[in-house]
Scaffold this motif. Structure first.
Motif, short mmCIF file in Angstrom:
data_model
loop_
_atom_site.label_atom_id
_atom_site.label_comp_id
_atom_site.label_asym_id
_atom_site.label_seq_id
_atom_site.Cartn_x
_atom_site.Cartn_y
_atom_site.Cartn_z
N CYS A 211 0.83 -1.21 0.00
CA CYS A 211 0.00 0.00 0.00
C CYS A 211 0.86 1.26 0.00
O CYS A 211 0.58 2.22 -0.73
CB CYS A 211 -0.93 0.01 1.22
SG CYS A 211 -2.27 -1.19 1.15
N VAL A 212 1.90 1.27 0.82
CA VAL A 212 2.77 2.44 0.91
C VAL A 212 3.49 2.68 -0.41
O VAL A 212 3.56 3.81 -0.92
CB VAL A 212 3.79 2.27 2.06
CG1 VAL A 212 4.85 3.38 2.01
CG2 VAL A 212 3.07 2.31 3.41
N VAL A 213 4.03 1.61 -0.98
CA VAL A 213 4.75 1.74 -2.26
C VAL A 213 3.82 2.25 -3.36
O VAL A 213 4.19 3.15 -4.13
CB VAL A 213 5.38 0.39 -2.65
CG1 VAL A 213 5.81 0.39 -4.12
CG2 VAL A 213 6.58 0.10 -1.76
N ALA A 214 2.61 1.69 -3.44
CA ALA A 214 1.67 2.12 -4.48
C ALA A 214 1.31 3.59 -4.32
O ALA A 214 1.21 4.33 -5.31
CB ALA A 214 0.40 1.26 -4.42
N ALA A 215 1.13 4.04 -3.09
CA ALA A 215 0.78 5.44 -2.85
C ALA A 215 1.94 6.38 -3.20
O ALA A 215 1.75 7.42 -3.84
CB ALA A 215 0.36 5.63 -1.40
N VAL A 216 3.14 6.03 -2.78
CA VAL A 216 4.30 6.88 -3.04
C VAL A 216 4.56 7.00 -4.54
O VAL A 216 4.82 8.09 -5.07
CB VAL A 216 5.55 6.34 -2.31
CG1 VAL A 216 6.80 7.09 -2.76
CG2 VAL A 216 5.37 6.48 -0.80
N LEU A 217 4.49 5.88 -5.25
CA LEU A 217 4.71 5.92 -6.70
C LEU A 217 3.59 6.70 -7.39
O LEU A 217 3.82 7.40 -8.38
CB LEU A 217 4.80 4.50 -7.26
CG LEU A 217 6.04 3.70 -6.83
CD1 LEU A 217 5.97 2.28 -7.37
CD2 LEU A 217 7.32 4.37 -7.30
N GLY A 218 2.35 6.58 -6.89
CA GLY A 218 1.26 7.36 -7.46
C GLY A 218 1.45 8.86 -7.29
O GLY A 218 1.03 9.65 -8.13
N LEU A 219 2.11 9.25 -6.21
CA LEU A 219 2.33 10.67 -5.94
C LEU A 219 3.25 11.32 -6.97
O LEU A 219 3.17 12.52 -7.21
CB LEU A 219 2.93 10.82 -4.54
CG LEU A 219 3.10 12.23 -3.99
CD1 LEU A 219 1.76 12.94 -3.87
CD2 LEU A 219 3.80 12.20 -2.63
N VAL A 220 4.12 10.54 -7.60
CA VAL A 220 5.06 11.09 -8.57
C VAL A 220 4.75 10.61 -9.99
O VAL A 220 5.63 10.54 -10.85
CB VAL A 220 6.52 10.73 -8.20
CG1 VAL A 220 6.98 11.57 -7.01
CG2 VAL A 220 6.67 9.25 -7.88
#
Length: 381
Positions: A211-220
């Motif tokens: 979940c954290v990885v998906a959110a961080v990558l979505g942010l950029v």
């Protein structure tokens, strides 16, 4: 799986008809600035973030995944003819887009849960690849239909929205008639489902990291609409051909979705997922440089083939069946919230300093985050 694929195919024809023309309709026809467009684009992600968890929890609690998905498809269909009725009012457009995205937020997690419960865990990558391939056929046809309608009506956007509604209504009918629900048998005990139980899934370290990885990558990640606007402006493409840009992405996605899904099942879903983001970094660099249209679209389509269904295949086996919809909704909520912030950030930087600077910031951010994501997720290869 195939029935859901047919529903997604028809629905995507409808939604991509609108998506293909909406950026120019808002920025050229209605005169919105990049920041205003970024806020509206971010709104579409933000609303889905708010309703995904609620829809996922209701689907699990009631064991009515088909019903919740059907409500979502129906809401999105009803919004299509409301777009021209909103006129040039940003507030009215925001309301229509919010309802449309509410529909998308309700349907996505139940649909993906139905797919994940229909096939063995070892074939999830392939199953999602097949579904996404059928979905992408619709994404390929939608812009073509929009282009044909615009050409045949002399540029009448209203006609595109009306035809889109008719196609969306057909998708709802297919769902009602041919898609089977997946429920826990009445004789079997049903563990409790609640928002607290869904959030409790984050106590699992593996799922939390995903979940954290998906959110961080979505942010950029730059939104698709901005990518196509950049291609159109840098390439001097006539406005009437703008709907055709997304066809390039869809065609590559269609060709690669199934083979990449199979590759993910064999070689590992996490490496394929991160390789897709590496392809996106290259797409941004090409767009910053010569801006070769074909290369950007190929890389953009490769990114989606390697990430969209593959991420659901990564997360699905980590979740218990009775909370499968809620868990996928939680994952998608994090992504959608990050995409909201991404759209607003990119629109603001474009308005203040220019599109080149905005794209450079996002490319640098993505290049920094992908190695970090590999470090976080490598234990789950």
């Amino acid at each position: 799986m195939f029935a859901l694929g047919a529903v997604s195919l028809v629905t995507d024809i409808s939604s991509e008809m609108v998506t293909a023309v909406l950026p120019l309709y808002l920025t050229l026809f209605l005169g919105l600035s990049p920041l205003q467009f970024g806020l509206l684009d971010g709104l579409s992600f933000g609303v889905t973030a708010l309703v995904r968890l609620a829809g996922g929890n209701l689907a699990d609690r009631w064991q009515r995944r088909k019903l919740i998905a059907g409500i979502g498809y129906g809401l999105s269909a009803l919004c299509k003819p409301a777009l021209p009725a909103a006129g040039g009012s940003v507030a009215a457009l925001s309301a229509v887009i919010a309802v449309d995205r509410t529909g998308k937020g309700l349907r996505t997690a139940p649909r993906d849960a139905l797919i994940s419960l229909s096939v063995p865990a070892g074939k999830l990558g392939q199953a999602f690849g097949v579904h996404r391939a059928m979905d992408t056929v619709g994404a390929l046809l939608g812009p073509l239909v929009a282009f044909a309608v615009l050409t045949g009506t002399g540029g009448a956007y209203d006609a595109v929205f009306v035809v889109s509604f008719c196609v969306a209504a057909l998708g709802v009918l297919l769902l009602v008639m041919y898609v089977r629900d997946r429920r826990t048998p009445l004789s079997a005990p049903r563990p409790a489902t609640s928002p607290r139980a869904a959030l409790g899934l984050l106590r699992d370290a593996a799922f939390r990291r995903v979940c954290v990885v998906a959110a961080v990558l979505g942010l950029v990640t730059v939104g698709d609409a901005f990518v196509y606007l950049l291609l159109q402006r840098r390439g001097g493409i006539d406005a009437v051909y703008f709907p055709l840009l997304s066809i390039g992405t869809a065609a590559v996605y269609l060709l690669l979705a199934v083979p990449v899904g199979r590759l993910a099942d064999r070689l590992g879903r996490v490496p394929v997922f991160l390789a897709g983001h590496a392809a996106l970094i290259v797409a941004y660099l090409v767009l910053l440089g010569p801006g070769w249209l074909v290369a950007v679209l190929i890389l953009h389509g490769t990114f989606y083939a390697a990430t969209d269904g593959v991420l659901m295949a990564v997360a699905g086996p980590m979740l218990p069946e009775h909370l499968r919809t809620s868990g996928l909704a939680l994952l998608q909520t994090g992504q959608a919230t990050a995409r909201l912030l991404s759209s607003v950030l990119f629109g603001a930087v474009w308005t203040a300093w220019g599109s080149t600077q905005g794209l450079a910031v996002m490319a640098a951010g993505l290049a920094a985050c992908v190695p970090g994501a590999w470090f976080v997720m490598r234990r789950y290869l």
